[in-house]
Write a protein that holds these residues in place. Structure first.
Motif, PDB file in Angstrom:
ATOM      1  N   VAL A 173       0.937  -1.181   0.202  1.00 32.36           N
ATOM      2  CA  VAL A 173      -0.006   0.028   0.047  1.00 32.36           C
ATOM      3  C   VAL A 173       0.766   1.324  -0.092  1.00 32.36           C
ATOM      4  O   VAL A 173       1.889   1.285   0.794  1.00 32.36           O
ATOM      5  CB  VAL A 173      -1.102  -0.026   1.337  1.00 32.36           C
ATOM      6  CG1 VAL A 173      -1.825   1.254   1.322  1.00 32.36           C
ATOM      7  CG2 VAL A 173      -2.022  -1.111   1.052  1.00 32.36           C
ATOM      8  N   THR A 174       0.377   2.273  -0.811  1.00 30.33           N
ATOM      9  CA  THR A 174       0.998   3.638  -0.764  1.00 30.33           C
ATOM     10  C   THR A 174       0.240   4.406  -0.089  1.00 30.33           C
ATOM     11  O   THR A 174      -1.125   4.400  -0.465  1.00 30.33           O
ATOM     12  CB  THR A 174       1.353   4.076  -2.111  1.00 30.33           C
ATOM     13  OG1 THR A 174       2.389   3.176  -2.666  1.00 30.33           O
ATOM     14  CG2 THR A 174       1.832   5.615  -1.997  1.00 30.33           C
ATOM     15  N   LEU A 175       0.213   5.191   1.068  1.00 24.60           N
ATOM     16  CA  LEU A 175      -0.417   6.182   1.872  1.00 24.60           C
ATOM     17  C   LEU A 175       0.100   7.504   1.731  1.00 24.60           C
ATOM     18  O   LEU A 175       1.324   7.866   1.816  1.00 24.60           O
ATOM     19  CB  LEU A 175      -0.491   5.943   3.292  1.00 24.60           C
ATOM     20  CG  LEU A 175      -1.387   4.672   3.662  1.00 24.60           C
ATOM     21  CD1 LEU A 175      -1.425   4.562   5.381  1.00 24.60           C
ATOM     22  CD2 LEU A 175      -2.939   4.956   3.342  1.00 24.60           C
ATOM     23  N   ILE A 176      -0.863   8.457   1.389  1.00 20.19           N
ATOM     24  CA  ILE A 176      -0.355   9.916   1.378  1.00 20.19           C
ATOM     25  C   ILE A 176      -1.414  10.449   2.566  1.00 20.19           C
ATOM     26  O   ILE A 176      -2.587   9.986   2.926  1.00 20.19           O
ATOM     27  CB  ILE A 176      -0.997  10.488   0.119  1.00 20.19           C
ATOM     28  CG1 ILE A 176      -0.129   9.958  -1.037  1.00 20.19           C
ATOM     29  CG2 ILE A 176      -0.831  12.281   0.406  1.00 20.19           C
ATOM     30  CD1 ILE A 176      -0.686  10.662  -2.318  1.00 20.19           C
ATOM     31  N   ARG A 177      -0.558  11.037   3.440  1.00 15.44           N
ATOM     32  CA  ARG A 177      -0.981  11.565   4.943  1.00 15.44           C
ATOM     33  C   ARG A 177      -1.162  13.222   4.737  1.00 15.44           C
ATOM     34  O   ARG A 177      -0.025  13.920   4.773  1.00 15.44           O
ATOM     35  CB  ARG A 177      -0.392  11.043   5.897  1.00 15.44           C
ATOM     36  CG  ARG A 177      -0.853  11.535   7.102  1.00 15.44           C
ATOM     37  CD  ARG A 177       0.091  10.997   8.500  1.00 15.44           C
ATOM     38  NE  ARG A 177       0.244   9.777   8.492  1.00 15.44           N
ATOM     39  CZ  ARG A 177      -0.672   9.151   9.319  1.00 15.44           C
ATOM     40  NH1 ARG A 177      -1.520   9.560  10.125  1.00 15.44           N
ATOM     41  NH2 ARG A 177      -0.430   7.748   9.292  1.00 15.44           N
ATOM     42  N   LEU A 178      -2.267  13.648   4.987  1.00 14.51           N
ATOM     43  CA  LEU A 178      -2.477  15.227   4.902  1.00 14.51           C
ATOM     44  C   LEU A 178      -2.882  15.565   6.321  1.00 14.51           C
ATOM     45  O   LEU A 178      -3.858  15.146   6.821  1.00 14.51           O
ATOM     46  CB  LEU A 178      -3.637  15.652   3.924  1.00 14.51           C
ATOM     47  CG  LEU A 178      -3.498  15.369   2.466  1.00 14.51           C
ATOM     48  CD1 LEU A 178      -4.573  16.039   1.617  1.00 14.51           C
ATOM     49  CD2 LEU A 178      -1.938  15.994   1.991  1.00 14.51           C
ATOM     50  N   PRO A 179      -1.911  16.041   7.386  1.00 15.49           N
ATOM     51  CA  PRO A 179      -2.179  16.312   8.730  1.00 15.49           C
ATOM     52  C   PRO A 179      -3.297  17.509   8.816  1.00 15.49           C
ATOM     53  O   PRO A 179      -3.186  18.492   8.358  1.00 15.49           O
ATOM     54  CB  PRO A 179      -0.574  16.614   9.129  1.00 15.49           C
ATOM     55  CG  PRO A 179      -0.164  17.287   7.797  1.00 15.49           C
ATOM     56  CD  PRO A 179      -0.316  16.685   6.787  1.00 15.49           C
ATOM     57  N   LEU A 493       1.520  19.296  -4.862  1.00 11.43           N
ATOM     58  CA  LEU A 493       0.574  19.348  -3.976  1.00 11.43           C
ATOM     59  C   LEU A 493       0.604  18.634  -2.503  1.00 11.43           C
ATOM     60  O   LEU A 493       0.055  19.258  -1.555  1.00 11.43           O
ATOM     61  CB  LEU A 493      -0.645  18.483  -4.616  1.00 11.43           C
ATOM     62  CG  LEU A 493      -1.564  19.176  -5.481  1.00 11.43           C
ATOM     63  CD1 LEU A 493      -2.602  18.081  -6.285  1.00 11.43           C
ATOM     64  CD2 LEU A 493      -2.213  20.215  -5.108  1.00 11.43           C
ATOM     65  N   ILE A 494       1.506  17.661  -2.403  1.00 11.32           N
ATOM     66  CA  ILE A 494       1.490  16.745  -0.961  1.00 11.32           C
ATOM     67  C   ILE A 494       2.388  18.017  -0.239  1.00 11.32           C
ATOM     68  O   ILE A 494       1.952  18.100   1.000  1.00 11.32           O
ATOM     69  CB  ILE A 494       2.550  15.464  -1.297  1.00 11.32           C
ATOM     70  CG1 ILE A 494       1.401  14.678  -1.886  1.00 11.32           C
ATOM     71  CG2 ILE A 494       2.897  15.052   0.306  1.00 11.32           C
ATOM     72  CD1 ILE A 494       2.080  13.139  -2.369  1.00 11.32           C
ATOM     73  N   SER A 495       3.519  18.527  -0.889  1.00 11.41           N
ATOM     74  CA  SER A 495       4.339  19.381  -0.287  1.00 11.41           C
ATOM     75  C   SER A 495       3.550  20.969   0.341  1.00 11.41           C
ATOM     76  O   SER A 495       3.682  21.208   1.334  1.00 11.41           O
ATOM     77  CB  SER A 495       5.443  19.785  -1.039  1.00 11.41           C
ATOM     78  OG  SER A 495       6.243  20.691  -0.439  1.00 11.41           O
ATOM     79  N   ARG A 501       4.288  11.085   1.657  1.00  9.03           N
ATOM     80  CA  ARG A 501       3.900   9.921   1.043  1.00  9.03           C
ATOM     81  C   ARG A 501       4.439   8.758   1.674  1.00  9.03           C
ATOM     82  O   ARG A 501       5.884   8.753   2.125  1.00  9.03           O
ATOM     83  CB  ARG A 501       4.422  10.072  -0.455  1.00  9.03           C
ATOM     84  CG  ARG A 501       3.866   8.725  -1.287  1.00  9.03           C
ATOM     85  CD  ARG A 501       4.556   8.471  -2.420  1.00  9.03           C
ATOM     86  NE  ARG A 501       4.686   9.772  -3.465  1.00  9.03           N
ATOM     87  CZ  ARG A 501       4.239   9.730  -4.603  1.00  9.03           C
ATOM     88  NH1 ARG A 501       3.784   8.846  -5.170  1.00  9.03           N
ATOM     89  NH2 ARG A 501       4.535  11.069  -5.382  1.00  9.03           N
ATOM     90  N   LEU A 502       3.770   7.710   1.960  1.00 11.37           N
ATOM     91  CA  LEU A 502       4.542   6.636   2.589  1.00 11.37           C
ATOM     92  C   LEU A 502       4.261   5.261   2.012  1.00 11.37           C
ATOM     93  O   LEU A 502       3.043   4.971   1.460  1.00 11.37           O
ATOM     94  CB  LEU A 502       3.970   6.590   4.247  1.00 11.37           C
ATOM     95  CG  LEU A 502       4.110   7.565   5.011  1.00 11.37           C
ATOM     96  CD1 LEU A 502       3.188   7.649   6.165  1.00 11.37           C
ATOM     97  CD2 LEU A 502       5.366   7.923   5.575  1.00 11.37           C
ATOM     98  N   ILE A 543      -5.058   9.086   2.101  1.00  9.91           N
ATOM     99  CA  ILE A 543      -5.516   8.640   0.870  1.00  9.91           C
ATOM    100  C   ILE A 543      -4.326   7.214   0.501  1.00  9.91           C
ATOM    101  O   ILE A 543      -3.355   7.275   0.443  1.00  9.91           O
ATOM    102  CB  ILE A 543      -5.391   9.348  -0.499  1.00  9.91           C
ATOM    103  CG1 ILE A 543      -5.968  10.745  -0.236  1.00  9.91           C
ATOM    104  CG2 ILE A 543      -5.502   8.986  -1.612  1.00  9.91           C
ATOM    105  CD1 ILE A 543      -5.098  11.937  -0.287  1.00  9.91           C
ATOM    106  N   SER A 544      -5.333   6.303   0.521  1.00 12.45           N
ATOM    107  CA  SER A 544      -4.806   4.816   0.399  1.00 12.45           C
ATOM    108  C   SER A 544      -4.717   4.416  -1.116  1.00 12.45           C
ATOM    109  O   SER A 544      -5.967   4.476  -1.758  1.00 12.45           O
ATOM    110  CB  SER A 544      -5.470   3.792   1.349  1.00 12.45           C
ATOM    111  OG  SER A 544      -5.145   2.488   1.176  1.00 12.45           O
ATOM    112  N   HIS A 545      -3.742   3.973  -1.623  1.00 12.92           N
ATOM    113  CA  HIS A 545      -3.511   3.371  -2.919  1.00 12.92           C
ATOM    114  C   HIS A 545      -3.106   1.922  -2.869  1.00 12.92           C
ATOM    115  O   HIS A 545      -1.964   1.579  -2.421  1.00 12.92           O
ATOM    116  CB  HIS A 545      -2.467   4.209  -3.973  1.00 12.92           C
ATOM    117  CG  HIS A 545      -2.365   3.452  -5.348  1.00 12.92           C
ATOM    118  ND1 HIS A 545      -3.525   4.001  -6.277  1.00 12.92           N
ATOM    119  CD2 HIS A 545      -1.314   2.952  -5.747  1.00 12.92           C
ATOM    120  CE1 HIS A 545      -3.109   3.099  -7.529  1.00 12.92           C
ATOM    121  NE2 HIS A 545      -1.786   2.764  -7.062  1.00 12.92           N
ATOM    122  N   LEU A 546      -3.857   0.958  -3.244  1.00 11.89           N
ATOM    123  CA  LEU A 546      -3.703  -0.455  -3.370  1.00 11.89           C
ATOM    124  C   LEU A 546      -2.639  -0.772  -4.371  1.00 11.89           C
ATOM    125  O   LEU A 546      -3.109  -0.988  -5.329  1.00 11.89           O
ATOM    126  CB  LEU A 546      -4.722  -1.139  -3.263  1.00 11.89           C
ATOM    127  CG  LEU A 546      -4.868  -2.586  -2.821  1.00 11.89           C
ATOM    128  CD1 LEU A 546      -4.317  -2.887  -1.334  1.00 11.89           C
ATOM    129  CD2 LEU A 546      -6.100  -3.556  -3.033  1.00 11.89           C
TER     130      LEU A 546
END
Length: 602
Positions: A173-179, A493-495, A501-502, A543-546
């Motif tokens: 899984v790739t996770l994008i975390r927006l705090p 956008l993430i920055s 991104r994890l 946001i989880s990407h399988l």
């Protein structure tokens, strides 16, 4: 105890305890009876029909629970529930497990305390006892089988292998975390926006009803005084204990006719030995029966009359007069006395004092209850019971300072629809068998919404949090869209939103040492869509990407049952039921009568 005695002459009314209504339903709130179904079937599951009447009942039940749902959605759900339940019942039946007779008896004894209530239930339900028993036993068998499967080793090898494979599955899984914290720090609201938020969410700041009460609690302990017990009372209590607390064993002679019993009793009085009478009974010279009474306490014997006679005898070897019992006419003999363990003087004095205190407590409290109902002031009642009035300042139903204030009889008077007015005396309440509370409301503060200026800081913080969450969802949608359409813009956008991104390789649902929060891990494994967005428990937006799913084949014997069985014990059993029914559906023959379903929908 009475091995040789025939059944009682006068039969005691009995009734069949056959099932606890509604207990066995796994998917619905009402039983699905196996008999009495309509002739038209709406579906067939492995050769067994589901009737249109059962479907209509299930759909009606769901419509009552979800009145705003679309009819087609409700009926699809109802049909799915019935199919799932049928599949599960079949699996339970094929397993060989059967709901135990004693468990069924115990369940229904609580539901139907007497024969009349059971018969009334059957008449109103329009079903025979046999049909109801079979239906409820099937439902209870299925439900208990499901519970056992969720907490113990599953003995079905196919199901075991399927679930073992599910538990062995890993995901990349790739996770994008927006705090959330970053979004809150970037959120600035005007006073007008804060005021609008306050106006829209006033119910969130509603302070509950609060009361101020005066009260006192009286208890049995208040009346206990061991030092008041005299030596004479102590000696009398010891004598009484020999009779009431001792255990006794004895014998009986039993006759059909009183005249026969009277003759036998006369012979015992004249010196005839009991053994002579029992030998005469064995030889057929006397018509009667005899036996032994095992060691027991008073009240635990074969018959109240026989028990009373046994414990009235003074010495071993004594015989009672003829007593009439449910079994016939008896003569009771005393053969053994097992004296209770002797208490020390101090312990016995305390025991006597406590018993006397219970009697005094009941008498005094009943008088105090009457006084309260007649309008006597709390202070006067406290004086009568030698109590001191206490006070409990401003508290609500949500946060009572003492447990007894949450009891329904108390809470209803303090905060119910007909709550007491200020200075109004309450109806006293028995907290338990040992304590009672007397109270009055001295002041009351109604529920109200505080003015904005008194809670401005809290409202401002809440408003910023809400605005930040909305912004996070918008930002998350933009990130997800860029992930799909413009990967080059994704990192910018993430920055920009201070996110990260994890990547995680080989995530396992059984990994107790996972770096991810358990709730996040469950979200990842419960969702099969490639992209999925959700809020984490700490408020961050994820946001989880399988990337990949690895499900190994499991063949042969299962060696790690302990691991995945214990996992179900600490996770949702609903998830277990979902996984099981999915597997059962994949391996079942299911057909639906679409014509009947369409007519029903119309």
């Amino acid at each position: 105890m009475l091995d040789n005695i025939r059944e009682k002459k006068t039969s005691v009314t009995t009734y069949i305890l056959v099932g606890l209504a509604g207990l066995g339903m796994l998917f619905l709130g009402v039983p699905l009876f196996s008999g009495g179904q309509g002739s038209t079937s709406i579906a067939e599951v492995n050769g067994e029909n589901i009737s249109i009447s059962a479907f209509n009942n299930a759909a009606q039940n769901l419509r009552a629970q979800f009145p705003d749902a679309e009819l087609a959605t409700v009926e699809r759900a109802a049909l799915n529930q019935l199919i799932n339940k049928q599949l599960f019942n079949q699996t339970a039946a094929n397993s060989g497990y059967r709901y135990p007779d004693q468990a069924l008896y115990n369940d229904l004894k609580a539901q139907f305390p007497d024969d009349a209530s059971y018969k009334t239930f059957l008449e109103r339900s329009g079903i025979s006892a046999g049909a109801y028993e079979n239906s409820l036993r099937n439902d209870l068998t299925a439900r208990r089988y499901g519970e056992l499967m969720a907490i113990t080793h599953i003995d079905n090898p196919q199901i075991a292998r399927q679930f073992a494979a599910n538990f062995a599955q890993t995901r990349d899984v790739t996770l994008i975390r927006l705090p959330l914290a970053a979004a809150v720090s970037e959120t600035s609201l005007s006073e007008e926006q804060i005021s609008d938020y306050y106006n829209d969410h006033q119910q969130s700041y509603l302070t509950p009803d609060r009361v101020n009460i005066d009260y006192f609690i009286t208890s049995v302990d208040d009346f206990a005084d061991p030092q008041s017990i005299s030596d004479e009372e102590l000696a009398q209590a010891r004598d009484e204990m020999q009779k009431t607390d001792s255990r006794r064993a004895g014998s009986y002679l039993l006759f059909d006719q009183q005249e026969q019993a009277d003759n036998a009793r006369a012979q015992l009085s004249d010196g005839t030995l009991r053994d002579s009478l029992t030998q005469a009974i064995d030889a057929g010279e006397i018509s009667g029966e005899y036996g032994e009474l095992n060691l027991h306490k008073a009240g635990e014997g074969i018959s109240p009359a026989a028990d009373k006679a046994l414990f009235a005898l003074d010495a071993i070897g004594d015989y009672s007069p003829v007593v009439e019992t449910d079994y016939g006419y008896m003569i009771i003999g005393l053969s053994k006395i097992d004296a209770p363990e002797a208490l020390g003087d101090g312990a016995l004095r305390a025991q006597i004092a406590n018993k006397r205190a219970e009697e005094t407590y009941l008498s005094q409290t009943n008088q105090a209850f009457d006084a309260a109902q007649n309008g006597t002031a709390l202070a006067q009642i406290a004086t009568l019971l030698n109590q001191n009035v206490q006070n409990s300042d401003w508290f609500s139903a949500e946060r009572p300072p003492q447990d007894w204030m949450s009891q329904p009889e108390v809470s209803e008077q303090l905060f119910g629809e007909r709550a007491l007015e200020a200075e109004e005396m309450a109806q006293p309440v028995a907290i338990d068998d040992q304590r009672s509370v007397f109270f009055t409301v001295t002041a009351r503060e109604a529920a109200a919404v505080p003015e904005l200026d008194t809670i401005h800081a809290q409202v401002s913080d809440d408003a910023r949090q809400a605005a930040a969450r909305e912004a996070l969802e918008d930002n998350g949608n933009a990130v997800l869209q860029a992930w799909k359409d413009d990967p080059q813009a994704l990192d910018e956008l993430i920055s920009a939103h201070q996110g990260e991104r994890l990547s995680y390789q080989g995530l396992s649902f059984t990994d107790e040492n996972s770096a991810l929060d358990e709730a996040v891990l469950q979200q990842i494994f419960q969702q099969n869509a490639r992209d999925h967005a959700f809020f984490a428990p700490n408020g961050d937006y994820l946001i989880s990407h399988l990337d990949a799913v690895h499900t190994p084949a499991v063949d042969g014997e299962i060696n790690n049952l302990d691991q995945w069985t214990s996992l179900w014990q600490r996770t949702s059993q609903d998830l277990f039921a979902v996984g099981l029914t999915e597997w059962l559906r994949d391996n079942a023959k299911i057909s639906v009568n679409q014509d009947v379903l369409s007519r029903s929908a119309n």
